[in-house]
Design a protein around this motif. Structure first.
Motif, PDB file in Angstrom:
ATOM      1  N   ILE A   1       8.277 -80.239 -60.475  1.00 14.06           N
ATOM      2  CA  ILE A   1       7.881 -79.917 -61.880  1.00 14.06           C
ATOM      3  C   ILE A   1       6.491 -80.686 -62.267  1.00 14.06           C
ATOM      4  CG2 ILE A   1       8.585 -79.669 -64.123  1.00 14.06           C
ATOM      5  CD1 ILE A   1      11.571 -79.902 -63.251  1.00 14.06           C
ATOM      6  N   GLN A   2       5.580 -79.567 -62.075  1.00  4.87           N
ATOM      7  CA  GLN A   2       3.966 -80.334 -62.547  1.00  4.87           C
ATOM      8  C   GLN A   2       3.289 -78.981 -63.260  1.00  4.87           C
ATOM      9  OE1 GLN A   2       2.576 -80.756 -58.673  1.00  4.87           O
ATOM     10  NE2 GLN A   2       3.716 -82.661 -58.379  1.00  4.87           N
ATOM     11  N   SER A   3       2.114 -78.967 -63.190  1.00  6.13           N
ATOM     12  CA  SER A   3       1.290 -77.899 -63.777  1.00  6.13           C
ATOM     13  C   SER A   3       1.664 -76.696 -63.249  1.00  6.13           C
ATOM     14  CB  SER A   3      -0.016 -78.328 -64.002  1.00  6.13           C
ATOM     15  OG  SER A   3      -0.813 -78.446 -63.185  1.00  6.13           O
TER      16      SER A   3
ATOM     17  N   THR B   1       6.637 -72.713 -60.622  1.00  6.18           N
ATOM     18  CA  THR B   1       7.628 -72.791 -59.267  1.00  6.18           C
ATOM     19  C   THR B   1       8.795 -71.655 -59.601  1.00  6.18           C
ATOM     20  OG1 THR B   1       7.381 -74.933 -58.812  1.00  6.18           O
ATOM     21  CG2 THR B   1       9.215 -74.059 -57.964  1.00  6.18           C
ATOM     22  N   SER B   2       8.913 -70.665 -58.656  1.00  5.95           N
ATOM     23  CA  SER B   2       9.970 -69.809 -58.990  1.00  5.95           C
ATOM     24  C   SER B   2      10.973 -69.833 -57.924  1.00  5.95           C
ATOM     25  CB  SER B   2       9.301 -68.154 -58.862  1.00  5.95           C
ATOM     26  OG  SER B   2       8.435 -67.950 -59.735  1.00  5.95           O
TER      27      SER B   2
ATOM     28  N   GLY C   1      10.979 -73.812 -73.367  1.00  2.77           N
ATOM     29  CA  GLY C   1      10.415 -72.386 -72.937  1.00  2.77           C
ATOM     30  C   GLY C   1       9.450 -72.849 -71.397  1.00  2.77           C
ATOM     31  N   ASP C   2       9.715 -73.946 -71.023  1.00  2.00           N
ATOM     32  CA  ASP C   2       8.972 -74.133 -69.859  1.00  2.00           C
ATOM     33  C   ASP C   2       9.743 -73.802 -68.492  1.00  2.00           C
ATOM     34  OD1 ASP C   2       6.840 -75.366 -71.173  1.00  2.00           O
ATOM     35  OD2 ASP C   2       7.694 -77.307 -71.080  1.00  2.00           O
ATOM     36  N   ILE C   3      11.009 -73.478 -68.861  1.00  2.00           N
ATOM     37  CA  ILE C   3      11.839 -72.918 -67.793  1.00  2.00           C
ATOM     38  C   ILE C   3      12.345 -71.578 -68.279  1.00  2.00           C
ATOM     39  CG2 ILE C   3      13.905 -73.103 -66.295  1.00  2.00           C
ATOM     40  CD1 ILE C   3      13.600 -76.109 -66.490  1.00  2.00           C
TER      41      ILE C   3
END
Length: 67
Positions: A2-4, A7-8, A43-45
């Protein structure tokens, strides 16, 4: 993980009654459930490009996007 970067993940199995936050903690054990929940709440995920709650029950073929 988990960075900038974005990822899916694609859910490949049918996890009956498996919450999104618990699924992600099982996949990324280096992060606490509280941290994952915060990312979901911010809302990041997202799941299938939609904001969801921590308690969202994942389904086979869901696309989880982490940014």
């Amino acid at each position: 993980m988990i960075q900038s970067d974005i990822t899916s993940l694609i859910v490949k199995h049918d996890y009956k009654d498996k919450r999104l936050d618990k699924y992600l903690v099982s996949r990324f054990q280096e992060y606490s459930r509280t941290f994952i929940q915060g990312m979901i709440n911010n809302g990041d995920i997202k799941v299938c490009n939609r904001e969801v709650k921590n308690s969202y029950e994942i389904k086979k073929d869901d696309v989880i996007t982490i940014k």
